[in-house]
Design an enzyme around this catalytic site. Structure first.
Site, short mmCIF file in Angstrom:
data_model
loop_
_atom_site.label_atom_id
_atom_site.label_comp_id
_atom_site.label_asym_id
_atom_site.label_seq_id
_atom_site.Cartn_x
_atom_site.Cartn_y
_atom_site.Cartn_z
N GLU A 33 0.83 -1.21 0.00
CA GLU A 33 0.00 0.00 0.00
C GLU A 33 0.87 1.26 0.00
O GLU A 33 1.80 1.39 0.78
CB GLU A 33 -0.91 0.00 1.22
CG GLU A 33 -1.91 -1.16 1.25
CD GLU A 33 -2.92 -1.11 0.11
OE1 GLU A 33 -3.04 -0.06 -0.54
OE2 GLU A 33 -3.60 -2.13 -0.11
N CYS A 85 -7.88 -1.48 8.19
CA CYS A 85 -6.56 -1.57 7.58
C CYS A 85 -6.02 -0.17 7.27
O CYS A 85 -4.91 0.20 7.66
CB CYS A 85 -6.61 -2.42 6.32
SG CYS A 85 -6.85 -4.18 6.65
N HIS A 142 -1.23 -5.44 2.29
CA HIS A 142 -2.39 -6.31 2.22
C HIS A 142 -1.98 -7.67 1.66
O HIS A 142 -1.15 -7.76 0.74
CB HIS A 142 -3.47 -5.71 1.32
CG HIS A 142 -4.52 -4.96 2.07
ND1 HIS A 142 -4.84 -3.64 1.80
CD2 HIS A 142 -5.34 -5.34 3.09
CE1 HIS A 142 -5.81 -3.24 2.62
NE2 HIS A 142 -6.12 -4.25 3.40
#
Length: 203
Positions: free
Chosen positions: A79, A142, A166
């Site tokens: 990410e 998250c 992730h």
């Protein structure tokens, strides 16, 4: 001794396993000399997730990598952007809502990851582990913990590198249409990511 904190999430909904924690909890990590791993299981709870992690962020911590499950992917997703947004209409594992639309009322709109993304892609590819870039960690817990970590780094510990990753579900060939990665592959990914991040944090 330098510490790298690795986190995964606990259970929520009707799930009996969370790959983001399962890939960490019984994995042996080989890190550069002078480093050790600190594993933290985070609750899927708006109210307590940061309070669970914050006490583990001691002076020895030089890197933080948080892992979470994304059920729609087939690769390790690095990410890139932590966004100051929260889904205030989605309940957590305790049935609670977040009281705001923003992760932090006084924080900026976003923070970039501080993970060595290029080096991580290279290291994962060398192990035959698929990886990809992502600029949207969602708006659930998250992204929330991703933003909180980056806010903490920016305002408290700018010497620390950190970010969010992730991971896909654990592959189950007995289920029709099941996708994901085998658990040994996820565990190897955790080893590679921890080693690469610790190595980058030394410089």
């Amino acid at each position: 001794m330098a510490v790298i904190v690795l986190t995964g999430y606990g259970l929520w909904g009707n799930r009996t396993i969370n790959p983001s924690w399962e890939m960490l909890r019984e994995t042996e990590f080989a890190l550069p000399s002078g480093w050790e791993v600190r594993l933290v299981q985070l609750p899927v709870s708006w109210a307590t997730v940061w309070d669970t992690l914050a006490p583990e962020l001691t002076a020895e911590v030089k890197a933080v990598v948080c892992f979470g499950l994304s059920e729609g992917i087939r690769a390790i997703a690095l990410e890139g952007i932590a966004k100051n947004r929260v889904n205030s209409r989605e309940v957590d594992a305790l049935g609670k809502l977040f009281p705001s639309d923003f992760a932090c009322a006084i924080g900026p709109a976003c923070y970039p990851t501080r993970l060595p993304v290029k080096a991580l892609h290279t290291a994962l590819a060398a192990e035959g582990i698929p990886s990809k870039d992502s600029d949207d960690a969602g708006d659930y817990l998250c992204n929330y913990i991703f933003y909180e970590i980056m806010y903490w780094i920016a305002n408290t510990r700018p010497d620390v590198i950190g970010g969010f990753v992730h991971v896909p579900p654990i592959a189950n060939p007995t289920l029709p249409g099941n996708t994901g990665l085998p658990l040994p592959t996820l565990r190897r990914a955790a080893q590679v990511i921890a080693g690469t991040v610790a190595d980058a944090a030394r410089y």
